[in-house]
Scaffold this motif. Structure first.
Motif, PDB file in Angstrom:
ATOM      1  N   LEU A   5      40.046  43.876  33.678  1.00 31.56           N
ATOM      2  CA  LEU A   5      40.005  42.702  34.266  1.00 31.56           C
ATOM      3  C   LEU A   5      41.285  42.173  34.572  1.00 31.56           C
ATOM      4  O   LEU A   5      41.607  41.610  35.762  1.00 31.56           O
ATOM      5  CB  LEU A   5      39.150  41.544  33.129  1.00 31.56           C
ATOM      6  CG  LEU A   5      39.027  39.978  33.826  1.00 31.56           C
ATOM      7  CD1 LEU A   5      38.143  39.698  34.820  1.00 31.56           C
ATOM      8  CD2 LEU A   5      38.757  39.131  32.457  1.00 31.56           C
ATOM      9  N   ILE A   6      42.294  42.364  33.673  1.00 31.00           N
ATOM     10  CA  ILE A   6      43.564  42.171  33.949  1.00 31.00           C
ATOM     11  C   ILE A   6      43.998  42.732  35.181  1.00 31.00           C
ATOM     12  O   ILE A   6      44.749  42.226  36.252  1.00 31.00           O
ATOM     13  CB  ILE A   6      44.573  42.445  32.959  1.00 31.00           C
ATOM     14  CG1 ILE A   6      43.997  41.578  31.730  1.00 31.00           C
ATOM     15  CG2 ILE A   6      46.072  42.212  33.337  1.00 31.00           C
ATOM     16  CD1 ILE A   6      45.094  41.948  30.452  1.00 31.00           C
ATOM     17  N   ILE A   7      43.879  44.094  35.408  1.00 30.64           N
ATOM     18  CA  ILE A   7      44.157  44.796  36.504  1.00 30.64           C
ATOM     19  C   ILE A   7      43.485  44.081  37.747  1.00 30.64           C
ATOM     20  O   ILE A   7      44.246  43.884  38.873  1.00 30.64           O
ATOM     21  CB  ILE A   7      43.786  46.249  36.470  1.00 30.64           C
ATOM     22  CG1 ILE A   7      44.619  46.900  35.286  1.00 30.64           C
ATOM     23  CG2 ILE A   7      44.138  47.079  37.661  1.00 30.64           C
ATOM     24  CD1 ILE A   7      44.078  48.423  35.137  1.00 30.64           C
ATOM     25  N   VAL A   9      42.587  41.137  38.337  1.00 27.90           N
ATOM     26  CA  VAL A   9      43.302  39.889  38.623  1.00 27.90           C
ATOM     27  C   VAL A   9      44.499  39.883  39.424  1.00 27.90           C
ATOM     28  O   VAL A   9      45.059  39.352  40.239  1.00 27.90           O
ATOM     29  CB  VAL A   9      43.382  38.946  37.231  1.00 27.90           C
ATOM     30  CG1 VAL A   9      44.169  37.674  37.810  1.00 27.90           C
ATOM     31  CG2 VAL A   9      41.733  38.611  36.673  1.00 27.90           C
ATOM     32  N   LEU A  10      45.248  40.980  38.708  1.00 27.58           N
ATOM     33  CA  LEU A  10      46.464  41.169  39.403  1.00 27.58           C
ATOM     34  C   LEU A  10      46.589  41.757  40.910  1.00 27.58           C
ATOM     35  O   LEU A  10      47.058  41.447  41.606  1.00 27.58           O
ATOM     36  CB  LEU A  10      47.396  42.310  38.348  1.00 27.58           C
ATOM     37  CG  LEU A  10      47.762  41.809  36.949  1.00 27.58           C
ATOM     38  CD1 LEU A  10      48.555  43.076  36.346  1.00 27.58           C
ATOM     39  CD2 LEU A  10      48.979  40.756  37.347  1.00 27.58           C
ATOM     40  N   PHE A  11      45.351  42.854  41.044  1.00 27.23           N
ATOM     41  CA  PHE A  11      45.171  43.469  42.252  1.00 27.23           C
ATOM     42  C   PHE A  11      45.046  42.180  43.393  1.00 27.23           C
ATOM     43  O   PHE A  11      45.254  41.967  44.328  1.00 27.23           O
ATOM     44  CB  PHE A  11      44.143  44.135  42.286  1.00 27.23           C
ATOM     45  CG  PHE A  11      43.702  44.795  43.603  1.00 27.23           C
ATOM     46  CD1 PHE A  11      44.520  45.680  44.212  1.00 27.23           C
ATOM     47  CD2 PHE A  11      42.602  44.448  44.169  1.00 27.23           C
ATOM     48  CE1 PHE A  11      44.386  46.311  45.505  1.00 27.23           C
ATOM     49  CE2 PHE A  11      42.444  44.766  45.571  1.00 27.23           C
ATOM     50  CZ  PHE A  11      42.984  45.804  46.193  1.00 27.23           C
ATOM     51  N   ILE A  12      43.763  41.142  42.993  1.00 29.03           N
ATOM     52  CA  ILE A  12      43.637  40.207  43.781  1.00 29.03           C
ATOM     53  C   ILE A  12      44.847  39.248  44.127  1.00 29.03           C
ATOM     54  O   ILE A  12      45.052  38.728  45.254  1.00 29.03           O
ATOM     55  CB  ILE A  12      42.502  39.217  43.140  1.00 29.03           C
ATOM     56  CG1 ILE A  12      41.172  40.265  43.435  1.00 29.03           C
ATOM     57  CG2 ILE A  12      42.125  38.058  44.021  1.00 29.03           C
ATOM     58  CD1 ILE A  12      39.860  39.381  42.333  1.00 29.03           C
TER      59      ILE A  12
END
Length: 314
Positions: A5-7, A9-12
């Protein structure tokens, strides 16, 4: 699961950041870009990419010609008349970097420079010259502003004086003067119109008199021609009548000669001629010298008449 989820969010977030760094400069616009607080470059129309956290768009500048209308400025003429003059300035930005960093609040700077230049120019002119020299004033202000704003990346194309408002008492005097001038021109035009009308009337009367005289002349000529023609025809008729009478007389003499008349016939003809002469209006009667007496003439006539009757009975 939380790591994915964190990845995500960071990608978005990175994708959104990258998309926000893509800049499109429209036509007739330029962007002044700073990098780490210093001028970096000027972007012209097209697609550009801004480095995140390093680049910053300091100013968006339009390259179109722009118009700014400044409020009226009080100016004093050479003859100490205070007037209110408002002006319109047409300018165009030619260097976005100089426009951004050359002067603080460039439009305000142009307004103040325009007011100062206007006061200097009007201060050298008198009121009448100020009101009639707009083109000269416009040219001088344009030249001065264009030279002063060149270092700001601004080109002043032209300056127009929108309104020139002298004091109320001077406006009243000017209106009275204009009214008097209009009345004077009206009087002049009316006088010229009356003069022209009189000239046209005189020319018309002159033309009518000429035409009348010409008509009378032609009439007199025609009458004289008619009288002359009548006299010619009358003379021709009399001449023809005389010729016919003479011809008839000549023919009668010819016939008489051809008939070999006797002395008695000649005597009778002489008597007839004498009778015609006696019947005329003449107061004198000429008797032929060869007639010896009236008795002899009467006897001859009697004898001739007797012979004619005898011939008729035969």
């Amino acid at each position: 699961m939380p790591a994915i989820l964190i990845i995500s969010v960071l990608f978005i977030a990175i994708l959104v950041l990258l998309i926000s760094c893509i800049k499109i400069v429209p036509q007739s616009m330029v962007f002044v870009v700073e990098r780490l607080g210093s001028y970096y470059q000027t972007w012209e129309n097209g697609l550009h990419f801004k480095v995140p956290f390093l680049d910053h768009i300091a100013k968006k500048v339009s390259l179109k010609e722009q118009v700014v209308d400044f409020k009226p400025q009080p100016v004093i003429t050479r003859d100490n008349v205070t007037m209110q003059i408002d002006s319109v300035v047409f300018y165009q930005i030619t260097d976005a970097k100089l426009f951004t960093y050359g002067v603080e609040r460039p439009i305000s700077a142009i307004e103040n420079l325009t007011a100062t230049t206007l006061r200097n120019i009007i201060g050298e002119l008198e009121l009448d010259h100020t009101l009639t020299s707009r083109d000269v004033i416009n040219t001088k202000i344009t030249t001065t502003l264009d030279t002063a704003t060149d270092k700001w990346g601004i080109k002043v194309n032209r300056v127009e004086l929108k309104n020139i408002l002298p004091p109320a008492e001077i406006q009243d005097a000017m209106e009275k003067q204009m009214k008097a001038e209009r009345q004077r021109r009206e009087s002049i035009l009316r006088a010229e119109g009356q003069k022209r009308s009189q000239v046209l009337i005189a020319e018309g009367e002159k033309e009518a008199a000429i035409l009348k005289a010409e008509a009378e002349k032609q009439s007199a000529i025609l009458k004289a021609d008619a009288v002359r023609e009548a006299k010619i025809r009358e003379a021709d008729g009399e001449a023809t009548a005389i010729l016919k009478v003479q011809q008839a007389y000549a023919d009668s003499l010819k016939m008489l000669n051809e008939a070999a008349p006797t002395d008695k016939v000649l005597t009778l003809k002489s008597f007839e001629a004498l009778a015609k002469v006696a019947d005329g209006q003449s107061t004198k009667l000429i008797i032929p010298s060869d007639m010896q007496s009236l008795a002899g003439l009467a006897a001859s006539v009697k004898e001739i008449v007797t012979d004619k009757k005898t011939e008729e009975t035969k």
